[in-house]
Each structure stands twice: as C-alpha cells, then as structure tokens.
Design a protein around this motif. Sequence first.
Motif, mmCIF file in Angstrom:
data_model
loop_
_atom_site.group_PDB
_atom_site.id
_atom_site.type_symbol
_atom_site.label_atom_id
_atom_site.label_comp_id
_atom_site.label_asym_id
_atom_site.label_seq_id
_atom_site.Cartn_x
_atom_site.Cartn_y
_atom_site.Cartn_z
ATOM 1 N N ASP A 125 0.839 -1.203 0.000
ATOM 2 C CA ASP A 125 0.000 0.000 0.000
ATOM 3 C C ASP A 125 0.880 1.262 0.000
ATOM 4 O OD1 ASP A 125 -2.560 -1.470 0.488
ATOM 5 O OD2 ASP A 125 -1.439 -2.085 2.272
ATOM 6 N N SER A 126 2.144 1.088 -0.354
ATOM 7 C CA SER A 126 3.107 2.215 -0.410
ATOM 8 C C SER A 126 3.351 2.840 0.967
ATOM 9 C CB SER A 126 2.636 3.304 -1.376
ATOM 10 O OG SER A 126 2.369 2.745 -2.630
ATOM 11 N N ILE A 127 3.338 2.008 1.973
ATOM 12 C CA ILE A 127 3.612 2.481 3.335
ATOM 13 C C ILE A 127 5.114 2.407 3.575
ATOM 14 C CG2 ILE A 127 3.160 2.099 5.803
ATOM 15 C CD1 ILE A 127 0.734 3.016 4.146
ATOM 16 N N VAL A 128 5.647 3.450 4.164
ATOM 17 C CA VAL A 128 7.078 3.475 4.479
ATOM 18 C C VAL A 128 7.242 3.837 5.962
ATOM 19 C CG1 VAL A 128 7.849 4.050 2.158
ATOM 20 C CG2 VAL A 128 7.237 5.885 3.747
ATOM 21 N N VAL A 129 8.447 3.663 6.443
ATOM 22 C CA VAL A 129 8.752 3.969 7.836
ATOM 23 C C VAL A 129 8.589 5.472 8.085
ATOM 24 C CG1 VAL A 129 10.648 4.006 9.529
ATOM 25 C CG2 VAL A 129 10.245 1.974 8.135
ATOM 26 N N ASP A 130 8.192 5.816 9.322
ATOM 27 C CA ASP A 130 8.050 7.189 9.811
ATOM 28 C C ASP A 130 6.789 7.910 9.346
ATOM 29 O OD1 ASP A 130 10.161 7.152 11.475
ATOM 30 O OD2 ASP A 130 11.570 8.125 10.097
ATOM 31 N N LEU A 131 5.894 7.202 8.672
ATOM 32 C CA LEU A 131 4.624 7.859 8.328
ATOM 33 C C LEU A 131 3.813 8.014 9.614
ATOM 34 C CD1 LEU A 131 3.377 6.219 4.989
ATOM 35 C CD2 LEU A 131 4.308 8.507 5.341
ATOM 36 N N PRO A 132 3.220 9.175 9.855
ATOM 37 C CA PRO A 132 2.429 9.370 11.069
ATOM 38 C C PRO A 132 1.037 8.742 10.964
ATOM 39 C CG PRO A 132 2.532 11.384 9.809
ATOM 40 C CD PRO A 132 3.344 10.388 9.054
ATOM 41 N N LEU A 133 0.517 8.385 12.119
ATOM 42 C CA LEU A 133 -0.843 7.821 12.152
ATOM 43 C C LEU A 133 -1.694 8.612 13.140
ATOM 44 C CD1 LEU A 133 1.021 5.016 11.673
ATOM 45 C CD2 LEU A 133 -1.299 4.126 11.586
ATOM 46 N N ILE A 134 -2.941 8.822 12.737
ATOM 47 C CA ILE A 134 -3.860 9.536 13.619
ATOM 48 C C ILE A 134 -5.180 8.770 13.626
ATOM 49 C CG2 ILE A 134 -2.833 11.814 13.207
ATOM 50 C CD1 ILE A 134 -5.115 12.332 11.216
ATOM 51 N N ASN A 135 -6.081 9.124 14.511
ATOM 52 C CA ASN A 135 -7.483 8.743 14.352
ATOM 53 C C ASN A 135 -8.321 9.985 14.585
ATOM 54 O OD1 ASN A 135 -7.642 9.042 17.088
ATOM 55 N ND2 ASN A 135 -8.088 6.902 17.557
ATOM 56 N N GLU A 136 -9.603 9.836 14.643
ATOM 57 C CA GLU A 136 -10.455 11.014 14.739
ATOM 58 C C GLU A 136 -10.268 11.765 16.055
ATOM 59 O OE1 GLU A 136 -11.395 7.972 14.873
ATOM 60 O OE2 GLU A 136 -12.850 7.674 16.489
ATOM 61 N N GLN A 137 -9.582 11.091 17.042
ATOM 62 C CA GLN A 137 -9.384 11.751 18.333
ATOM 63 C C GLN A 137 -8.090 12.566 18.364
ATOM 64 O OE1 GLN A 137 -9.529 8.004 20.408
ATOM 65 N NE2 GLN A 137 -11.535 8.508 21.295
ATOM 66 N N GLY A 138 -7.065 12.032 17.685
ATOM 67 C CA GLY A 138 -5.800 12.747 17.714
ATOM 68 C C GLY A 138 -4.637 11.881 17.252
ATOM 69 N N LEU A 139 -3.429 12.300 17.643
ATOM 70 C CA LEU A 139 -2.213 11.616 17.183
ATOM 71 C C LEU A 139 -2.066 10.248 17.840
ATOM 72 C CD1 LEU A 139 1.124 13.356 16.525
ATOM 73 C CD2 LEU A 139 1.140 11.221 17.780
ATOM 74 N N ILE A 140 -1.651 9.292 17.035
ATOM 75 C CA ILE A 140 -1.518 7.918 17.540
ATOM 76 C C ILE A 140 -0.055 7.500 17.601
ATOM 77 C CG2 ILE A 140 -2.044 5.479 17.035
ATOM 78 C CD1 ILE A 140 -4.469 7.090 17.972
ATOM 79 N N GLY A 141 0.708 7.729 16.549
ATOM 80 C CA GLY A 141 2.102 7.308 16.548
ATOM 81 C C GLY A 141 2.660 7.344 15.148
ATOM 82 N N LYS A 142 3.715 6.545 14.938
ATOM 83 C CA LYS A 142 4.327 6.522 13.609
ATOM 84 C C LYS A 142 4.716 5.100 13.237
ATOM 85 C CE LYS A 142 8.949 7.283 15.426
ATOM 86 N NZ LYS A 142 10.135 8.097 15.480
ATOM 87 N N VAL A 143 4.867 4.894 11.932
ATOM 88 C CA VAL A 143 5.247 3.562 11.437
ATOM 89 C C VAL A 143 6.728 3.361 11.707
ATOM 90 C CG1 VAL A 143 5.464 2.124 9.372
ATOM 91 C CG2 VAL A 143 3.468 3.592 9.656
ATOM 92 N N VAL A 144 7.092 2.218 12.298
ATOM 93 C CA VAL A 144 8.505 1.960 12.580
ATOM 94 C C VAL A 144 9.063 0.792 11.772
ATOM 95 C CG1 VAL A 144 8.639 2.994 14.877
ATOM 96 C CG2 VAL A 144 7.837 0.639 14.627
ATOM 97 N N SER A 145 8.200 -0.092 11.313
ATOM 98 C CA SER A 145 8.688 -1.145 10.415
ATOM 99 C C SER A 145 7.547 -1.554 9.503
ATOM 100 C CB SER A 145 9.213 -2.344 11.208
ATOM 101 O OG SER A 145 8.157 -2.978 11.878
ATOM 102 N N VAL A 146 7.915 -2.011 8.309
ATOM 103 C CA VAL A 146 6.882 -2.316 7.311
ATOM 104 C C VAL A 146 7.134 -3.676 6.688
ATOM 105 C CG1 VAL A 146 5.630 -1.408 5.313
ATOM 106 C CG2 VAL A 146 6.967 0.139 6.726
ATOM 107 N N GLY A 147 6.086 -4.452 6.578
ATOM 108 C CA GLY A 147 6.116 -5.714 5.842
ATOM 109 C C GLY A 147 5.289 -5.550 4.593
ATOM 110 N N PRO A 148 5.158 -6.615 3.793
ATOM 111 C CA PRO A 148 4.395 -6.473 2.542
ATOM 112 C C PRO A 148 2.937 -6.075 2.780
ATOM 113 C CG PRO A 148 5.650 -8.530 2.580
ATOM 114 C CD PRO A 148 5.784 -7.931 3.934
#
Lengths: 263, 161
Positions: free
Chosen positions: A133-156
């Motif tokens: 899905d073209s996800i790479v490390v360090d992409l930020p993640l949120i939900n409707e409430q606020g900040l959640i975290g960041k991607v630290v490792s990616v598999g297929p």
Amino acid sequence: MTWISHLFNRYWRNVHFISIALLSLLLLVGGGNVRGVVSSVLVQVFYSPFHIIKSTAVDLSMVNGENQRLHLKLAEVTTELGRLEELRRENSRLRAVLGFEPPSGYSMLPARVISVSGDRVPIAAVINRGTEDSIVVDLPLINEQGLIGKVVSVGPHTATVQLLTDPTHRVAVRVAESREMGIVKFRLDGGLILDNFPIQGTLAEGDLILSSGLGGIYPPGLVVGTVARVERPEEEPFCKIQLTPAASFNSLEELFILRAVAP
Amino acid sequence: MRAIPYLIYLFCVAMWVVIWRDVTSIFGVTVNVPALFVLGVALYKEEMTTVWFGFLVGLVMGAAMPAKLGWLAISTAALALAGYHVKERINMDSMWAKVSMVAGGVLIHNIVILLVVQPAGFLTLLWSSALPGTVYTTLVGWLFLLVKEGVVTWKKIKAIF
C-alpha cells in the motif's frame, strides 16, 4: 335352607362358569349402552391413573426438549446481539470519522489495527497496511481523536506502529494558545507528560497540546492531548506537566496513515 | 385381602396397555403381558381364581374397545381355563413344559385377539405380529419362570460377578 346351601356347594363350580358366561353374554349382546358403561368404568378405574402419569411424563419430556431448544436459540440470539452491538459501535465510530479531514497537504489512508502489544500500556500496534500500500517507515498515524504514533517497520501487508505511549517515543509539540513549545513523552510511572517546558511559560490546565511539526515526522496541528495538571517547582527550570492523551490507546481500531501529497 | 394381589395384577395389565406396550415393542411386535399374567395365575393358582382373573384381565384389556369387550373377556377367561386344565393334566415339573404351555397359550391368545380385533388382514398380521409376538412373549415368560422357580436369583447373579 340347608338343601339350598348343599345344592350351591355341590354345583359352585358351575355357578361360577354360568356367571362368567352370562356376564360375557351380556357384554356381547347387551348393546352399546352396557358396554359403554362397563368400558368407561374400567377406563376410569384402571387406565386414568396411568394416562395421567404418561401425559405428565410426555409433557415433561416436551418441556425439556423445548427448554433445550430455547437455550440454544438464546445462545444464538445472544451471539447475534453481540455481533449487532459490535456493528452498531463500529458504525458510530465510522460516522465520527466520516467528517474527519486530514491536515493540509496530506492524504489519509485508512488502516485497521490487527494487534496491539505492550505489557502495562499498549506501546505498539500492527496494522493491515504494508509496502503493497506504499507504506514506508516514519509515516504518522492519527485517528479522529488525535495523534496515535508513527510507522517503525513495514512488511508487505502489515506495518508496526510505535504508539505515543511508547516510553522511547518523543513528539515535538506546542501549546495551542501560547504557541510555546515542548517535548511530549510517556512515562510508565507518570503517564503522558510535557517535558522541557520553561517554568515561566504560559500554560494552564485544559490547554490543548498540538504537534509542532518541528520533528520532521508529524505535520503541525495534530492534537496530542490536553493539559491535566501543571506544577511549577521553584528550584527547577522546567514545569512538571501531565497531559491527558487525546486518543484512547486502549481501544484502537480504525486508524489513518497520513501521507504527504505532492504539491 | 386375597383379592389385592389380583387387583395389582390388573393394574399392571392396565399400565402395560397404557404405557409399556408401545415402549417395549420391537418393530411393532409387542409382549402379550395379559396372557402372561393369566397363564402365570393358571400355573400356580386354583381353577375358579384363574378363570375369574382371566375374565377380568379380558375386561381390562378391552376397556378401550367397548365393541370387543365381551369377546376379549370370554376369550381370556377361556385361555385361563385351558391353561389351568393343561397344567392339571400334564406333568409341569420341568421348566420346558411350563415354557411350552406359555408359548402355546400365548400363540392361541394372539390368534384369538387378531380374529376378534383385526379380522381383516388376519394372515398378514399372523406372520408379522402374532407369531413374532408369541416368541417375544415366550422369552419374557421364560425369564419370569426362571426367577419364579428360583433358577435365577439375585444371589446367583452376584456370584457371577
């Protein structure tokens, strides 16, 4: 009278036989009324008690069968009810997300949390998006409430997210009102705290804390939490500030991966 | 007081008719418990007792079929009388003599019941119901006689194990 008694004793056997024969004859030719009366008396005396026992046993057996069937039905309905309740909650969550807009210059890719790990608090989560899905490390993640975290490792097909509640995680933030900056981190013994905030800074309980965008990972303006408690120790240069996280990390389900949109 | 056991037997017959006949049937073949009771009484009791008991058993059997009541009463009384006289004229000391008498009596009674209750389809029912029913009833009667004659006792059964 003696001769009658003598006669009866002599022919008693025949008297019995004749009695039985006469009774049988009466039943054979006596018509429906006689047979009906005899039959109903016999049924009442001999059959009725056993009919009652039998019908009671049959009723009990049927009630037992019905009871088992209803128990099974109840289990099915309870399961279905649980599933519908889950769908209702998911529906209301998705409704809340529906009007949710990404920060300017970013697009959102929805992701579902597959698993969450962490001992006392959740510190990492696995989501159903990966390099496919073209996800790479360090992409930020949120939900409707606020900040959640960041991607630290990616598999297929999956990716691991470092949550804001990971004690090694740091987020550069600023106070929404005063625009003063600090660092948010999580301590297992103290919860989410705002660190490096000068004692003379302007801050009050209830103030909104947003990402500053200075760390290079999170875009500015993501809601991190609100100030829950502020202490200003006289001998120290920094305040002790406790925050309430904007997101509920114990109930993570649908998240959004933020991807920068090429200008 | 002497009549109480016979009253209990009559209730047993009624209980069999109402509850146990269907429960104990195998592929529609049933035990002729009334005939067993009548022949059992014929083997061990006096003539008049036997005949009256047979008559009453016939009445209880036919209580649910008023139209056949008289026929069932007289045929069962006749079975009782015949059973008693067979016992009186033949040496019944051996178990097999008793079992043979039971088998013969039950067969005749089954045939008579068929003729009285279901004359249509008599031959079919004779093969499908009366004869297997006679075998089934004779087996049950044989077990009863084994216990009654003391051949099988609780003590002996316990000794096996």
